[in-house]
Design an enzyme around this catalytic site. Structure first.
Site, mmCIF file in Angstrom:
data_model
loop_
_atom_site.group_PDB
_atom_site.id
_atom_site.type_symbol
_atom_site.label_atom_id
_atom_site.label_comp_id
_atom_site.label_asym_id
_atom_site.label_seq_id
_atom_site.Cartn_x
_atom_site.Cartn_y
_atom_site.Cartn_z
ATOM 1 C CG ASP A 91 -0.571 -0.085 2.187
ATOM 2 O OD1 ASP A 91 1.025 -0.761 2.592
ATOM 3 O OD2 ASP A 91 -0.973 0.323 3.694
ATOM 4 C CG ASP A 94 6.393 6.014 5.518
ATOM 5 O OD1 ASP A 94 7.198 7.101 5.414
ATOM 6 O OD2 ASP A 94 6.809 5.249 6.363
ATOM 7 N NE ARG A 156 -5.047 -2.585 8.661
ATOM 8 C CZ ARG A 156 -3.648 -2.472 9.037
ATOM 9 N NH1 ARG A 156 -2.961 -1.989 7.742
ATOM 10 N NH2 ARG A 156 -3.095 -2.811 9.991
#
Ligand code: PRP
Length: 173
Positions: A91, A94, A156
């Site tokens: 998803d 980072d 979510r």
């Protein structure tokens, strides 16, 4: 930050890029749990190639929004990816530590090649060198929830992407 319509349009674009990259080749889509399950589900339904679907689980112990040490929660079974072309789906990219660790592990287990596809890329946060091959959306360094992304396990299931401020959540742990 992104409506459901904007997200799905971005996934159409991303899926077209993935499809044209692999051509007629068969590959394994590996969804990194938990966060990628929504994105992976929409992505694979837009890829007409012959694919297999698999899951691995990696969690970085997060103190609120900061990432900590990585822990495998679902480790690949032996030889699962030996000789296979793998597309890792996550998803968010980072710090890059999760995708970097999973990629190394799968290559070590004999995957033929490992590419990666992320719904979101936050380049400002990178701590290890990692570049995703396919990116849905690049975003600034803001905390976001929804469409698979959580805060303390929540949100979510939002069908859209929203910026989030932990201080503003009255039910925070
Ligand atoms: C999130 C997200 C990515 C990872 C990205 O997972 O789903 O897998 O962090 O961060 P990084 O690039 O800094 O490694 P998390 O560990 O929060 O687990 P989850 O998917 O179960 O929410």
């Amino acid at each position: 930050m992104l409506s459901e319509e904007e997200i799905l349009a971005g996934i159409d674009r991303t899926a077209r890029s993935v499809t044209s990259f692999y051509g007629d080749e068969e590959f394994v889509v590996v969804s990194i749990l938990k966060g990628s399950f929504v994105f992976a589900s929409d992505l694979v339904r837009r890829i007409p190639n012959r694919i297999e679907l698999s899951f691995v689980g990696v969690s970085s112990y997060r103190d609120g929004t900061e990432s900590g040490p990585l822990e495998w929660t679902l480790f690949p079974t032996e030889d699962e990816f030996a000789g296979r072309r793998v597309l890792l789906v996550d998803d968010i990219l980072d710090t890059g530590r999760t995708l970097s660790a999973v990629r190394s592990e799968l290559l070590e287990q004999g995957a033929r090649d490992v590419h990666s596809c992320v719904f979101l890329d936050k380049p400002a946060r990178r701590a290890v060198e990692f570049r995703a091959d396919f990116v849905g959306f690049e975003i600034d360094d803001v905390y976001v929830v929804g469409y698979g992304l959580d805060w303390a396990g929540r949100y979510r299931n939002l069908p859209y992407l929203a910026t989030f401020s932990p201080e503003a959540d009255p039910s925070r742990p």
